[in-house]
Design an enzyme around this catalytic site. Structure first.
Site, PDB file in Angstrom:
ATOM      1  N   ARG A  51       6.149   2.787  -8.236  1.00  0.00           N
ATOM      2  CA  ARG A  51       6.728   2.701  -7.003  1.00  0.00           C
ATOM      3  C   ARG A  51       5.847   2.267  -5.734  1.00  0.00           C
ATOM      4  O   ARG A  51       4.749   2.516  -6.031  1.00  0.00           O
ATOM      5  CB  ARG A  51       7.819   3.786  -6.945  1.00  0.00           C
ATOM      6  CG  ARG A  51       7.059   4.915  -6.900  1.00  0.00           C
ATOM      7  CD  ARG A  51       7.487   6.101  -6.066  1.00  0.00           C
ATOM      8  NE  ARG A  51       7.282   5.548  -4.506  1.00  0.00           N
ATOM      9  CZ  ARG A  51       6.012   5.761  -4.084  1.00  0.00           C
ATOM     10  NH1 ARG A  51       4.757   6.217  -4.496  1.00  0.00           N
ATOM     11  NH2 ARG A  51       5.739   5.368  -2.753  1.00  0.00           N
ATOM     12  N   GLY A  52       6.395   1.960  -4.678  1.00  0.00           N
ATOM     13  CA  GLY A  52       5.477   1.678  -3.444  1.00  0.00           C
ATOM     14  C   GLY A  52       5.338   0.088  -3.722  1.00  0.00           C
ATOM     15  O   GLY A  52       5.240  -0.333  -4.776  1.00  0.00           O
ATOM     16  N   ARG A  95      14.251  -4.271  -8.158  1.00  0.00           N
ATOM     17  CA  ARG A  95      14.556  -3.856  -6.995  1.00  0.00           C
ATOM     18  C   ARG A  95      14.593  -4.876  -6.033  1.00  0.00           C
ATOM     19  O   ARG A  95      13.599  -5.663  -5.793  1.00  0.00           O
ATOM     20  CB  ARG A  95      13.304  -2.710  -6.741  1.00  0.00           C
ATOM     21  CG  ARG A  95      13.466  -1.570  -7.718  1.00  0.00           C
ATOM     22  CD  ARG A  95      12.532  -0.345  -7.058  1.00  0.00           C
ATOM     23  NE  ARG A  95      13.070   0.256  -5.888  1.00  0.00           N
ATOM     24  CZ  ARG A  95      12.548   1.072  -5.316  1.00  0.00           C
ATOM     25  NH1 ARG A  95      11.195   1.692  -5.622  1.00  0.00           N
ATOM     26  NH2 ARG A  95      13.034   2.064  -4.371  1.00  0.00           N
ATOM     27  N   GLN A 206       9.328  11.643  -2.213  1.00  0.00           N
ATOM     28  CA  GLN A 206       8.034  10.850  -2.459  1.00  0.00           C
ATOM     29  C   GLN A 206       7.174  11.736  -1.318  1.00  0.00           C
ATOM     30  O   GLN A 206       6.130  11.638  -1.933  1.00  0.00           O
ATOM     31  CB  GLN A 206       8.322   9.425  -2.185  1.00  0.00           C
ATOM     32  CG  GLN A 206       8.944   8.598  -3.020  1.00  0.00           C
ATOM     33  CD  GLN A 206      10.374   8.314  -2.789  1.00  0.00           C
ATOM     34  OE1 GLN A 206      11.099   9.339  -2.087  1.00  0.00           O
ATOM     35  NE2 GLN A 206      11.097   7.278  -3.195  1.00  0.00           N
ATOM     36  N   ASP A 247       7.937  -2.228   3.032  1.00  0.00           N
ATOM     37  CA  ASP A 247       8.509  -2.949   1.708  1.00  0.00           C
ATOM     38  C   ASP A 247       8.683  -4.355   2.065  1.00  0.00           C
ATOM     39  O   ASP A 247       8.527  -5.030   1.331  1.00  0.00           O
ATOM     40  CB  ASP A 247       9.758  -2.149   1.438  1.00  0.00           C
ATOM     41  CG  ASP A 247       9.407  -0.756   0.661  1.00  0.00           C
ATOM     42  OD1 ASP A 247       9.309   0.226   1.349  1.00  0.00           O
ATOM     43  OD2 ASP A 247       9.271  -0.623  -0.443  1.00  0.00           O
ATOM     44  N   ASN A 257      11.355   0.123   5.366  1.00  0.00           N
ATOM     45  CA  ASN A 257      10.579   0.865   4.967  1.00  0.00           C
ATOM     46  C   ASN A 257      11.370   2.220   4.419  1.00  0.00           C
ATOM     47  O   ASN A 257      12.598   1.916   4.583  1.00  0.00           O
ATOM     48  CB  ASN A 257       9.348   1.768   5.969  1.00  0.00           C
ATOM     49  CG  ASN A 257       8.189   2.236   5.003  1.00  0.00           C
ATOM     50  OD1 ASN A 257       7.986   2.035   4.054  1.00  0.00           O
ATOM     51  ND2 ASN A 257       8.090   3.395   5.430  1.00  0.00           N
ATOM     52  N   LYS A 258      11.003   3.084   3.760  1.00  0.00           N
ATOM     53  CA  LYS A 258      11.813   4.164   3.305  1.00  0.00           C
ATOM     54  C   LYS A 258      12.766   4.639   4.075  1.00  0.00           C
ATOM     55  O   LYS A 258      12.502   4.894   5.471  1.00  0.00           O
ATOM     56  CB  LYS A 258      10.895   5.162   2.705  1.00  0.00           C
ATOM     57  CG  LYS A 258      11.566   6.418   2.059  1.00  0.00           C
ATOM     58  CD  LYS A 258      12.607   6.346   0.978  1.00  0.00           C
ATOM     59  CE  LYS A 258      11.963   5.183  -0.047  1.00  0.00           C
ATOM     60  NZ  LYS A 258      12.771   4.926  -1.044  1.00  0.00           N
TER      61      LYS A 258
HETATM   62  O1  MRU Z   1      11.452   3.803  -2.980  1.00  0.00           O
HETATM   63  P1  MRU Z   1       9.928   3.755  -3.124  1.00  0.00           P
HETATM   64  O2  MRU Z   1       9.323   5.270  -3.458  1.00  0.00           O
HETATM   65  O3  MRU Z   1       9.373   2.700  -3.840  1.00  0.00           O
HETATM   66  O4  MRU Z   1       9.671   3.456  -1.380  1.00  0.00           O
HETATM   67  C1  MRU Z   1       8.283   3.360  -1.149  1.00  0.00           C
HETATM   68  C2  MRU Z   1       8.000   3.141   0.449  1.00  0.00           C
HETATM   69  O5  MRU Z   1       9.143   2.840   1.043  1.00  0.00           O
HETATM   70  C3  MRU Z   1       6.679   2.984   0.974  1.00  0.00           C
HETATM   71  O6  MRU Z   1       6.598   3.398   2.203  1.00  0.00           O
HETATM   72  C4  MRU Z   1       6.346   1.485   1.057  1.00  0.00           C
HETATM   73  O7  MRU Z   1       6.689   0.789  -0.554  1.00  0.00           O
HETATM   74  C5  MRU Z   1       4.809   1.212   1.351  1.00  0.00           C
HETATM   75  S1  MRU Z   1       4.083   1.700  -0.027  1.00  0.00           S
HETATM   76  C6  MRU Z   1       2.188   1.334   0.394  1.00  0.00           C
END
Ligand code: MRU
Length: 359
Positions: A51-52, A95, A206, A247, A257-258
């Site tokens: 993820r990320g 995703r 996370q 993202d 972002n998250k």
């Molecule tokens: O759902 P996730 O864990 O993939 O979400 C990740 C994030 O929101 C991160 O902040 C983003 O991908 C940047 S990672 C360098």
């Protein structure tokens, strides 16, 4: 800069496998998950074993190699290209929000098309090699982009800084040392004393599971808090900056972002705390003018109704579970990229910065 673990690695040659540090098992166990097929990788992406945004992009690039490793050698060139395109379409369904996924898949399909256009009689083996080489280049570039973000961003981390971060935008989210955590690791390596506050990041934790795990290994002071404690933290203690990843960043700088990042940006404005986004150029989507066009992933209800597999909300309750939200570009002090810092991000400043060459 070297990291203490590999987030993902390709083991072997063109018939190798993709090994992912299984993030579903952290912090309890450090196990690598071997993906041999695009289907296994798809499952790993949707269940957040990997993820990320940048790490998803790198993994997807290797996913094309996983599809090709199953092809007999020789196979007709048209058949190989069809497999590449079909696999890219398939992995693109995993995703929707992180644009790095689509960016990496586009690079892989373009590579296949260019190799075949240049040499229509090339062997299946040559094509597999070209695709593996491109996936490795994407991985190497990602490491370099993280290092460059660290160099450009460390100026915003003063000695004795208190920084707040959300989710995990660290080494686990990239092939390199991370995006939001890269300036922190770089400043730490320069001898600066830093305290990092991290939100636990409900529903999938996370921050508590992953950022806490990687910061605990780094020797940086790390303090965990629940997501609803940020306002109180900012009111009662001095926070020098908020640093988050991204993202997908629209042409005007609006940043997905998250989930929870939007609330932090509004609090940052209220309390006068600088709010930085750190992201490589592969996270920008200039085809989308502003944040309203960014697709937001909605995830399963049980992520909200259950904790560690146990139901804690009554049956039949409605659930709202978007995985991301969009921060307004006006609330972002600067975006830190591998090309440099974009202060007061907007369509013009972003276009100008992204026109530069790679670091
Ligand atoms: O759902 P996730 O864990 O993939 O979400 C990740 C994030 O929101 C991160 O902040 C983003 O991908 C940047 S990672 C360098």
């Amino acid at each position: 800069m070297k990291k203490a673990f590999e987030t993902l690695r390709w083991a072997g040659t063109t018939d190798g496998v993709l090994e992912l540090l299984d993030q579903r098992k952290l912090p309890g166990r450090m196990e690598y998950l071997a993906c041999r097929t695009p289907e296994q990788l798809f499952e790993a992406i949707i269940t957040l074993a990997v993820r990320g945004a940048p790490a998803i992009g790198v993994a997807a690039a290797y996913g094309i190699c996983l599809a090709c490793r199953q092809l007999p050698d020789p196979s007709p060139a048209a058949e190989t290209l069809k497999t590449v395109l079909k696999t890219a379409d398939y992995l693109a369904q995993s995703r929707p929000t992180a644009v790095n996924l689509f960016w990496a898949l586009n690079r892989m399909t373009r590579t296949a098309q260019q190799v075949l256009a240049a040499n229509p009689t090339c062997t299946t083996g040559q094509l597999k090699e070209a695709l593996l080489a491109e996936a490795k280049t994407i991985e190497t570039e990602d490491r370099r982009m993280c290092d460059a973000i660290g160099r450009h961003g460390q100026q915003f981390i003063p000695d004795n800084a208190a920084i707040l971060t959300h989710c995990n935008a660290g080494a686990l989210a990239t092939a390199g040392i991370g995006t939001a955590l890269a300036p922190i690791y770089t400043a730490h390596a320069q001898g600066k004393k830093i305290r990092v506050y991290m939100d636990e990041t409900r529903p999938l934790l996370q921050g508590a599971r992953l950022t806490a795990w990687e910061l605990a290994q780094s020797g940086i002071e790390a303090v965990l808090q629940c997501d609803n404690m940020s306002a109180s933290l900012m009111k009662s203690r001095k926070i020098d900056a908020i640093l988050v990843g991204a993202d997908r960043i629209a042409a005007n700088g609006d940043t997905a972002n998250k989930i929870g990042t939007l609330a932090l940006s509004i609090l940052a404005r209220h309390f006068g705390v600088p709010f930085y986004v750190a992201a490589p150029s592969s996270t920008f989507d200039l085809s989308i003018p502003d944040g309203t066009g960014i697709p937001i992933e909605h995830r399963r209800d049980d992520e909200v109704t259950h904790v560690a597999g146990s139901r804690m909300a009554p049956e039949q309750i409605g659930v709202y579970n978007p995985a991301f939200d969009v921060t307004d570009h006006a609330d972002i002090t600067a975006i830190i990229t591998e090309h440099g810092v974009i202060e007061r991000p907007c369509t013009d400043t972003i276009r100008h910065c992204l026109r530069q060459d790679n670091p």
